[in-house]
Design an enzyme around this catalytic site. Sequence first.
Site, PDB file in Angstrom:
ATOM      1  N   ARG A  51       0.782  -1.294  -0.089  1.00 18.76           N
ATOM      2  CA  ARG A  51       0.042   0.117  -0.090  1.00 18.76           C
ATOM      3  C   ARG A  51       0.963   1.247   0.068  1.00 18.76           C
ATOM      4  O   ARG A  51       1.207   1.971   1.202  1.00 18.76           O
ATOM      5  CB  ARG A  51      -0.800  -0.128   1.289  1.00 18.76           C
ATOM      6  CG  ARG A  51      -2.063  -0.969   1.168  1.00 18.76           C
ATOM      7  CD  ARG A  51      -2.771  -1.481   2.385  1.00 18.76           C
ATOM      8  NE  ARG A  51      -1.891  -1.880   3.174  1.00 18.76           N
ATOM      9  CZ  ARG A  51      -2.207  -2.349   4.595  1.00 18.76           C
ATOM     10  NH1 ARG A  51      -3.146  -2.189   5.154  1.00 18.76           N
ATOM     11  NH2 ARG A  51      -1.299  -2.878   5.287  1.00 18.76           N
ATOM     12  N   ASP A  53       2.602   4.896  -0.186  1.00 17.14           N
ATOM     13  CA  ASP A  53       1.927   6.113   0.296  1.00 17.14           C
ATOM     14  C   ASP A  53       1.433   7.304  -0.597  1.00 17.14           C
ATOM     15  O   ASP A  53       1.872   7.054  -1.928  1.00 17.14           O
ATOM     16  CB  ASP A  53       2.928   6.802   1.301  1.00 17.14           C
ATOM     17  CG  ASP A  53       2.951   6.139   2.562  1.00 17.14           C
ATOM     18  OD1 ASP A  53       1.711   5.992   3.158  1.00 17.14           O
ATOM     19  OD2 ASP A  53       3.758   5.813   3.300  1.00 17.14           O
ATOM     20  N   TYR A 112      12.199  -2.014  -3.386  1.00 20.12           N
ATOM     21  CA  TYR A 112      11.938  -0.493  -3.784  1.00 20.12           C
ATOM     22  C   TYR A 112      13.299   0.195  -4.171  1.00 20.12           C
ATOM     23  O   TYR A 112      14.552  -0.343  -3.767  1.00 20.12           O
ATOM     24  CB  TYR A 112      11.641   0.226  -2.296  1.00 20.12           C
ATOM     25  CG  TYR A 112       9.917   0.045  -2.002  1.00 20.12           C
ATOM     26  CD1 TYR A 112       9.020   0.764  -2.323  1.00 20.12           C
ATOM     27  CD2 TYR A 112       9.839  -1.072  -1.188  1.00 20.12           C
ATOM     28  CE1 TYR A 112       7.887   0.492  -1.645  1.00 20.12           C
ATOM     29  CE2 TYR A 112       8.736  -1.380  -0.849  1.00 20.12           C
ATOM     30  CZ  TYR A 112       7.652  -0.581  -1.129  1.00 20.12           C
ATOM     31  OH  TYR A 112       6.471  -0.742  -0.578  1.00 20.12           O
ATOM     32  N   ARG A 199      12.040   4.974   3.575  1.00 17.66           N
ATOM     33  CA  ARG A 199      12.176   6.618   3.525  1.00 17.66           C
ATOM     34  C   ARG A 199      12.745   6.889   4.965  1.00 17.66           C
ATOM     35  O   ARG A 199      13.640   7.877   4.908  1.00 17.66           O
ATOM     36  CB  ARG A 199      11.106   7.338   3.521  1.00 17.66           C
ATOM     37  CG  ARG A 199      10.281   7.012   2.327  1.00 17.66           C
ATOM     38  CD  ARG A 199       8.652   7.480   1.929  1.00 17.66           C
ATOM     39  NE  ARG A 199       8.535   8.683   2.471  1.00 17.66           N
ATOM     40  CZ  ARG A 199       7.474   9.407   2.532  1.00 17.66           C
ATOM     41  NH1 ARG A 199       6.375   8.555   2.215  1.00 17.66           N
ATOM     42  NH2 ARG A 199       7.171  10.665   2.772  1.00 17.66           N
TER      43      ARG A 199
END
Lengths: 253, 253
Positions: A51, A53, A112, A199
Amino acid sequence: MPLYALTLEYHGGGFVGWQRQENGLSVQQVIEAAAARLNGGTPPTAIAAGRTDAGVHAEGQVVQLALEREIDPARLREALDFHTRPHPVAVRRAALAPPGWHARFSARHRAYRYRILNRRARPALEEGLVWHVKAPLDAAAMHAAAQGLLGKHDFSAYRAAACQAASALRTLDRLVVARQSEEVVITAEARSFLHHQVRNLVGTLLEVGQGRRGIDWPRRVLESRDRTQAGMTAPAAGLCFTGVRYDEPLDWR
Amino acid sequence: MPLYALTLEYHGGGFVGWQRQENGLSVQQVIEAAAARLNGGTPPTAIAAGRTDAGVHAEGQVVQLALEREIDPARLREALDFHTRPHPVAVRRAALAPPGWHARFSARHRAYRYRILNRRARPALEEGLVWHVKAPLDAAAMHAAAQGLLGKHDFSAYRAAACQAASALRTLDRLVVARQSEEVVITAEARSFLHHQVRNLVGTLLEVGQGRRGIDWPRRVLESRDRTQAGMTAPAAGLCFTGVRYDEPLDWR
């Protein structure tokens, strides 16, 4: 009802994120609205492997979708890629999912990529796809620091306050920092990640790259299990969900 | 008046092109307005190595600018990169130009890159930076065909009707077609190019890549010197002006 797997690419800039929300357009909504046109008008529920952001991009998001009747995967891919227009959501692949498969719970591995544009001039061509950091970063020091975070740990120090996972235990398989000309590119791979984990890792490694912290600091932050010890949460725009792996073979079209 | 050289990156999508025009915003106008703030309010005239068309991007456009007084090149770069905001025009480098140097007439070598996104799904992340071609292209055939166009020729068949150059004689030094995963990337290098030359070369090579024409067809088009023989002009969005070389050494900051 036949279940389908889709691989999506999207530009997260204009979305509130993957998940349907009251306050704006989500990627989920765009896909469900497109799929409704192939489903007698009823929007099916789309479930994603991750999911993402608001503002986070994807090249290899995987989504599942149950439809009322069977449709050739190549036709499904073409029709959804057409009906998601003009939104920046492209349908790269589609497959009929094997029995018991689940886009989120069957995922064995997620990847990622985080892009930092590391130069004085602001981004013109890559605006919205990178984090612009002007001061020169030592990518080799960032990479060395990253290696101290690999393996199975309690990643409480790197999770968002809002993270809903029951446990902060995660196994980080790969965290590579490499300079590619004017960019510093961070690749992160694990079975799953906590909310904001990538992040927060990037924001913490940045301080090592700037020479403000030593190579062993990110490891000490990890061991503190204290979110207030870590660096800033790197901006969403630099992050891209690049891919998911499953044990089940999928016959992608 | 001291003369400066600048290296610019810009996203051509929202501009009428490099050159100042009545019907919309040009890159030239953005740079001149930014430079006016360092020049007592008077916008100096900016001259570019290549006058890119509407929608064409640049990573390495070189521009000259005469200012009323001397300014440190690093300060000039920072100030212009700031004052061009919020337009997608970034100032990557600046230098004090040597005597007699001219951004356009001193250029010895220019390079362009053309990106084709060659997959079924439409672009989401690269929208506006690529030409989307769905049917699979044979990049090796395109490359082989391109090699027949190298050297000094009359490129009338590949120039725009509106091209104002006195002669269509040009020397094409390099024309490389290579597949990079889902993209087919064309690199073109020459001392100078005719108007639309790269985009007409790409549109013509495309027909070879699609298998509609043989490998020696682009050479026969060249020899015809007839624009109506060539393929379509490839869309502006896929084209990027990547760099310029000069004989004079420039002390870039």
